[in-house]
Design a protein around this motif. Structure first.
Motif, PDB file in Angstrom:
ATOM      1  N   LEU A  86       0.929  -1.342   0.008  1.00 17.87           N
ATOM      2  CA  LEU A  86       0.046   0.034   0.030  1.00 17.87           C
ATOM      3  C   LEU A  86       0.719   1.321   0.061  1.00 17.87           C
ATOM      4  N   THR A  87       2.343   1.140  -0.434  1.00 23.78           N
ATOM      5  CA  THR A  87       3.086   2.384  -0.435  1.00 23.78           C
ATOM      6  C   THR A  87       2.465   3.467  -1.721  1.00 23.78           C
ATOM      7  N   LEU A  88       2.482   4.595  -1.088  1.00 22.54           N
ATOM      8  CA  LEU A  88       2.218   5.680  -1.938  1.00 22.54           C
ATOM      9  C   LEU A  88       3.262   6.465  -2.632  1.00 22.54           C
ATOM     10  N   THR A 105       4.486   5.103   3.178  1.00 24.88           N
ATOM     11  CA  THR A 105       4.254   3.580   3.282  1.00 24.88           C
ATOM     12  C   THR A 105       3.504   3.442   4.697  1.00 24.88           C
ATOM     13  N   PRO A 154      -6.270   9.588  -6.892  1.00 21.97           N
ATOM     14  CA  PRO A 154      -5.034   9.040  -7.130  1.00 21.97           C
ATOM     15  C   PRO A 154      -4.985   8.498  -8.710  1.00 21.97           C
ATOM     16  N   ASN A 157      -0.920   4.398  -7.594  1.00 19.13           N
ATOM     17  CA  ASN A 157      -0.590   4.688  -6.187  1.00 19.13           C
ATOM     18  C   ASN A 157       0.149   6.152  -5.956  1.00 19.13           C
ATOM     19  N   ARG A 158      -0.251   6.851  -7.147  1.00 16.57           N
ATOM     20  CA  ARG A 158       0.282   8.524  -7.162  1.00 16.57           C
ATOM     21  C   ARG A 158      -0.668   9.310  -6.733  1.00 16.57           C
ATOM     22  N   PHE A 167      -6.598   8.039   1.304  1.00 15.37           N
ATOM     23  CA  PHE A 167      -5.876   6.756   1.553  1.00 15.37           C
ATOM     24  C   PHE A 167      -6.853   5.587   1.981  1.00 15.37           C
ATOM     25  N   TRP A 170      -8.909   4.467  -1.038  1.00 12.40           N
ATOM     26  CA  TRP A 170      -8.223   3.587  -1.956  1.00 12.40           C
ATOM     27  C   TRP A 170      -7.844   2.552  -1.509  1.00 12.40           C
ATOM     28  N   ALA A 171      -7.337   2.429  -0.016  1.00 14.27           N
ATOM     29  CA  ALA A 171      -6.570   0.927   0.395  1.00 14.27           C
ATOM     30  C   ALA A 171      -7.942   0.242   0.853  1.00 14.27           C
TER      31      ALA A 171
END
Length: 228
Positions: A86-88, A105, A154, A157-158, A167, A170-171
């Motif tokens: 889930l790193t952005l 992260t 986003p 992942n940007r 977040f 998105w996650a």
């Protein structure tokens, strides 16, 4: 010869205009005073934040696996595990004229709470380095402030901003409870911002506004004397 009626109307009109001008000038004087007071309050608030952060820095490093949320500025060693999938990438973010991104992260504490951890800045075109093998040491921070004119979804992942609610959507995860900067992220450049250190700027604005207040008050007084 002029009309007697005009002779009586003209002075009254002139006095009315002067009074209107005095009212407008007085309103500007009051406005500049209020703006100066507002900047003074902001400067004092940032001084209090600086004092709180200094106090937090002086506390000994300790492990944290959840519970009471530490204050911004406190340094902690986290107990839990990274969620690398889930790193952005917060982009665009330039540094010294070079384009890049900030790597964020999430980290799950033992009690299930999520933190978003800014691991540092990565230059464009460079590969993302692996996560540190040791438990991260971080400095707690306030959520970054940002201004947007509309929805900024986003792309993959940007993200354009660090937004806890965006977040979570998105996650498909719980809302992160805090934000922090990693202090032992190998291969990335970490610059921990301290926004409260610019308190002097607010006091400079305060001095400017109150300088205009003083000048306006003197002008109002002189203009009022001439109106009598």
């Amino acid at each position: 010869m002029g009309s007697p009626a005009l002779a009586t109307i003209q002075p009254d009109t002139s006095i009315g205009r002067r009074r209107t001008a005095l009212l407008g000038l007085g309103t500007l004087v009051l406005l500049t005073f209020v703006l100066g007071a507002w900047q003074c309050q902001r400067g004092l608030a940032k001084l209090r934040l600086a004092a709180a952060a200094s106090s937090a820095h002086q506390q000994p490093l300790r492990n944290w696996d959840g519970g009471t949320l530490p204050a911004p500025g406190q340094r902690l060693r986290l107990d839990g595990n990274w969620l690398p999938a889930l790193t952005l990438l917060i982009t665009p973010r330039s540094r010294q004229g070079q384009s890049g991104a900030e790597v964020v992260t999430p980290f799950r504490l033992h009690n299930g709470s999520l933190l978003l951890i800014n691991r540092g800045w990565l230059a464009a075109g460079k590969a993302l380095p692996p996560l540190p093998a040791v438990q991260p040491t971080v400095e707690m921070a306030a959520w970054p402030r940002f201004i947007t004119l509309g929805p900024t979804p986003p792309e993959a992942n940007r993200f354009q901003h660090v937004d806890p609610a965006a977040f979570a959507r998105w996650a498909n995860a719980s809302l992160p409870v805090a934000y922090a900067y990693a202090l032992n992220a190998d291969g990335l450049i970490v610059d921990v911002p301290h926004a409260y250190l610019n308190a002097d700027r607010h006091f400079a604005y305060m001095a400017s506004w109150w300088g205009m207040t003083l000048a306006g008050a003197l002008l109002w007084w002189r203009f009022r004397r001439g109106t009598r």
